[in-house]
Design a protein around this motif. Structure first.
Motif, PDB file in Angstrom:
ATOM      1  N   LEU A 170       0.822  -1.212   0.000  1.00 31.10           N
ATOM      2  CA  LEU A 170       0.000   0.000   0.000  1.00 31.10           C
ATOM      3  C   LEU A 170       0.858   1.266   0.000  1.00 31.10           C
ATOM      4  CD1 LEU A 170      -2.760  -1.171   2.508  1.00 31.10           C
ATOM      5  CD2 LEU A 170      -3.090  -0.680   0.065  1.00 31.10           C
ATOM      6  N   ALA A 171       1.959   1.241   0.743  1.00 32.57           N
ATOM      7  CA  ALA A 171       2.849   2.410   0.785  1.00 32.57           C
ATOM      8  C   ALA A 171       3.536   2.605  -0.572  1.00 32.57           C
ATOM      9  CB  ALA A 171       3.879   2.246   1.895  1.00 32.57           C
ATOM     10  N   ASP A 172       4.008   1.518  -1.167  1.00 31.39           N
ATOM     11  CA  ASP A 172       4.662   1.619  -2.479  1.00 31.39           C
ATOM     12  C   ASP A 172       3.703   2.161  -3.538  1.00 31.39           C
ATOM     13  OD1 ASP A 172       7.008   0.650  -1.402  1.00 31.39           O
ATOM     14  OD2 ASP A 172       6.744  -1.390  -2.177  1.00 31.39           O
ATOM     15  N   ALA A 173       2.419   1.859  -3.406  1.00 32.34           N
ATOM     16  CA  ALA A 173       1.412   2.315  -4.370  1.00 32.34           C
ATOM     17  C   ALA A 173       0.920   3.728  -4.076  1.00 32.34           C
ATOM     18  CB  ALA A 173       0.237   1.342  -4.379  1.00 32.34           C
ATOM     19  N   GLY A 174       1.358   4.320  -2.965  1.00 34.70           N
ATOM     20  CA  GLY A 174       0.936   5.676  -2.626  1.00 34.70           C
ATOM     21  C   GLY A 174      -0.385   5.756  -1.895  1.00 34.70           C
ATOM     22  N   VAL A 175      -0.932   4.602  -1.483  1.00 34.07           N
ATOM     23  CA  VAL A 175      -2.188   4.591  -0.725  1.00 34.07           C
ATOM     24  C   VAL A 175      -1.922   4.964   0.732  1.00 34.07           C
ATOM     25  CG1 VAL A 175      -4.106   3.127   0.059  1.00 34.07           C
ATOM     26  CG2 VAL A 175      -3.273   2.950  -2.288  1.00 34.07           C
ATOM     27  N   LEU A 176      -0.745   4.609   1.228  1.00 37.23           N
ATOM     28  CA  LEU A 176      -0.315   5.016   2.567  1.00 37.23           C
ATOM     29  C   LEU A 176       0.911   5.909   2.420  1.00 37.23           C
ATOM     30  CD1 LEU A 176      -0.426   1.644   4.570  1.00 37.23           C
ATOM     31  CD2 LEU A 176      -2.246   3.333   4.257  1.00 37.23           C
ATOM     32  N   GLU A 177       0.993   6.908   3.288  1.00 40.11           N
ATOM     33  CA  GLU A 177       2.189   7.746   3.314  1.00 40.11           C
ATOM     34  C   GLU A 177       2.817   7.677   4.696  1.00 40.11           C
ATOM     35  OE1 GLU A 177       1.479  11.917   2.666  1.00 40.11           O
ATOM     36  OE2 GLU A 177      -0.204  11.968   4.052  1.00 40.11           O
ATOM     37  N   VAL A 178       4.138   7.758   4.721  1.00 44.57           N
ATOM     38  CA  VAL A 178       4.876   7.766   5.976  1.00 44.57           C
ATOM     39  C   VAL A 178       4.856   9.193   6.503  1.00 44.57           C
ATOM     40  CG1 VAL A 178       7.117   7.377   7.063  1.00 44.57           C
ATOM     41  CG2 VAL A 178       6.339   5.857   5.231  1.00 44.57           C
ATOM     42  N   VAL A 179       4.356   9.362   7.736  1.00 41.92           N
ATOM     43  CA  VAL A 179       4.289  10.702   8.320  1.00 41.92           C
ATOM     44  C   VAL A 179       5.305  10.888   9.441  1.00 41.92           C
ATOM     45  CG1 VAL A 179       1.902  11.113   7.657  1.00 41.92           C
ATOM     46  CG2 VAL A 179       2.384  10.030   9.850  1.00 41.92           C
ATOM     47  N   ALA A 180       5.925   9.777   9.885  1.00 42.28           N
ATOM     48  CA  ALA A 180       6.963   9.883  10.912  1.00 42.28           C
ATOM     49  C   ALA A 180       7.801   8.606  10.887  1.00 42.28           C
ATOM     50  CB  ALA A 180       6.346  10.078  12.296  1.00 42.28           C
ATOM     51  N   ALA A 201      -7.427  10.071  -1.319  1.00 43.39           N
ATOM     52  CA  ALA A 201      -7.665  10.151  -2.764  1.00 43.39           C
ATOM     53  C   ALA A 201      -7.121   8.924  -3.500  1.00 43.39           C
ATOM     54  CB  ALA A 201      -7.031  11.423  -3.327  1.00 43.39           C
ATOM     55  N   ALA A 202      -6.065   8.314  -2.971  1.00 38.36           N
ATOM     56  CA  ALA A 202      -5.462   7.143  -3.614  1.00 38.36           C
ATOM     57  C   ALA A 202      -6.120   5.844  -3.166  1.00 38.36           C
ATOM     58  CB  ALA A 202      -3.970   7.103  -3.310  1.00 38.36           C
ATOM     59  N   ALA A 203      -6.987   5.915  -2.168  1.00 38.38           N
ATOM     60  CA  ALA A 203      -7.577   4.711  -1.574  1.00 38.38           C
ATOM     61  C   ALA A 203      -8.997   4.457  -2.039  1.00 38.38           C
ATOM     62  CB  ALA A 203      -7.538   4.818  -0.054  1.00 38.38           C
ATOM     63  N   SER A 204      -9.323   4.949  -3.209  1.00 38.01           N
ATOM     64  CA  SER A 204     -10.660   4.690  -3.731  1.00 38.01           C
ATOM     65  C   SER A 204     -10.569   4.445  -5.231  1.00 38.01           C
ATOM     66  CB  SER A 204     -11.595   5.864  -3.440  1.00 38.01           C
ATOM     67  OG  SER A 204     -11.123   7.033  -4.062  1.00 38.01           O
ATOM     68  N   VAL A 205     -11.525   3.710  -5.711  1.00 40.73           N
ATOM     69  CA  VAL A 205     -11.605   3.408  -7.139  1.00 40.73           C
ATOM     70  C   VAL A 205     -12.327   4.572  -7.806  1.00 40.73           C
ATOM     71  CG1 VAL A 205     -12.531   1.810  -8.867  1.00 40.73           C
ATOM     72  CG2 VAL A 205     -11.644   0.935  -6.680  1.00 40.73           C
ATOM     73  N   GLY A 206     -11.694   5.173  -8.786  1.00 44.48           N
ATOM     74  CA  GLY A 206     -12.287   6.311  -9.482  1.00 44.48           C
ATOM     75  C   GLY A 206     -13.361   5.885 -10.463  1.00 44.48           C
ATOM     76  N   PRO A 207     -14.160   6.846 -10.911  1.00 46.50           N
ATOM     77  CA  PRO A 207     -15.259   6.535 -11.837  1.00 46.50           C
ATOM     78  C   PRO A 207     -14.791   5.856 -13.122  1.00 46.50           C
ATOM     79  CG  PRO A 207     -15.455   8.783 -11.009  1.00 46.50           C
ATOM     80  CD  PRO A 207     -14.141   8.253 -10.525  1.00 46.50           C
ATOM     81  N   ALA A 208     -13.661   6.295 -13.687  1.00 49.57           N
ATOM     82  CA  ALA A 208     -13.184   5.705 -14.941  1.00 49.57           C
ATOM     83  C   ALA A 208     -12.785   4.249 -14.735  1.00 49.57           C
ATOM     84  CB  ALA A 208     -12.017   6.509 -15.499  1.00 49.57           C
ATOM     85  N   GLU A 209     -12.089   3.984 -13.637  1.00 46.19           N
ATOM     86  CA  GLU A 209     -11.687   2.601 -13.368  1.00 46.19           C
ATOM     87  C   GLU A 209     -12.911   1.730 -13.071  1.00 46.19           C
ATOM     88  OE1 GLU A 209      -8.605  -0.074 -10.700  1.00 46.19           O
ATOM     89  OE2 GLU A 209      -8.835   2.046 -10.219  1.00 46.19           O
ATOM     90  N   ALA A 210     -13.866   2.258 -12.311  1.00 47.62           N
ATOM     91  CA  ALA A 210     -15.083   1.496 -12.016  1.00 47.62           C
ATOM     92  C   ALA A 210     -15.850   1.183 -13.301  1.00 47.62           C
ATOM     93  CB  ALA A 210     -15.970   2.267 -11.041  1.00 47.62           C
ATOM     94  N   ALA A 211     -15.909   2.141 -14.217  1.00 45.39           N
ATOM     95  CA  ALA A 211     -16.622   1.922 -15.476  1.00 45.39           C
ATOM     96  C   ALA A 211     -15.942   0.857 -16.333  1.00 45.39           C
ATOM     97  CB  ALA A 211     -16.734   3.235 -16.252  1.00 45.39           C
TER      98      ALA A 211
END
Length: 179
Positions: free
Chosen positions: A49-59, A76-86
């Motif tokens: 998840l971190a490598d994909a940008g869904v999680l960020e390191v804050v400390a 914003a990175a942890a949801s499926v967008g409309p284009a991908e869902a379609a």
């Protein structure tokens, strides 16, 4: 890996859910919240998840010769967008919805387990637990207005920070057209 592929794994979905509400947690704290997930498995999925940008390191801090990282969800990175869902096939939608329902059921089971240990046992009214279906007759414009209203209600509370008397609550929504 596409966002849908990332989130369709049950462990990764649970990690994302654990961080909802602008929480920051170390992998150790995540393991405390997900004790049924082996530590090595949890570390591997957090890394994906971190490598994909869904999680960020804050400390980061040094602990006994290794680095302990604290993570936050990148909403914003942890949801499926409309284009991908379609672009998803019926089977991919079925799998995604099944994963969502399974995660919801697992969260409900965890609440029941915790509540069973409290005096009086599970009490949905006390804990603010509810579930129901409602049928509404709406044309497309009225449905769009309903979605705007729901988003506004949630948006007004998304910035609430943890504080005295506040509990983190999960809100899941499903909208389906009925025949």
């Amino acid at each position: 890996m596409a966002t849908a592929d990332l989130l369709l794994h049950p462990v990764r979905l649970r990690v994302v859910q654990a961080l909802l509400g602008d929480r920051t947690l170390t992998t150790g704290e995540l393991h405390t919240e997900l004790p049924d997930v082996p530590a090595a498995t949890l570390y591997r999925h957090v890394a994906v998840l971190a490598d994909a940008g869904v999680l960020e390191v804050v400390a980061e801090r040094r602990v006994r010769g290794s680095t302990e990282r604290t993570y936050r969800l990148v909403v914003a990175a942890a949801s499926v967008g409309p284009a991908e869902a379609a672009a998803m096939s019926p089977d991919e939608h079925r799998r995604a919805f099944g994963t969502f329902v399974a995660a919801l059921l697992a969260d409900f089971d965890r609440w029941l387990g915790r509540a069973a240990e409290e005096p009086g046992g599970p009490d949905p009214a006390r804990d603010g637990v509810g579930y129901r279906m409602t049928g509404l007759w709406l044309d497309d414009d009225e449905f769009a207005g309903l979605l705007d209203d729901v988003r506004a209600v949630l948006r007004a509370r998304l910035d609430n920070a943890p504080g005295p008397g506040r509990r983190r609550r999960l809100v899941g929504t499903v909208f389906l057209p009925a025949d």
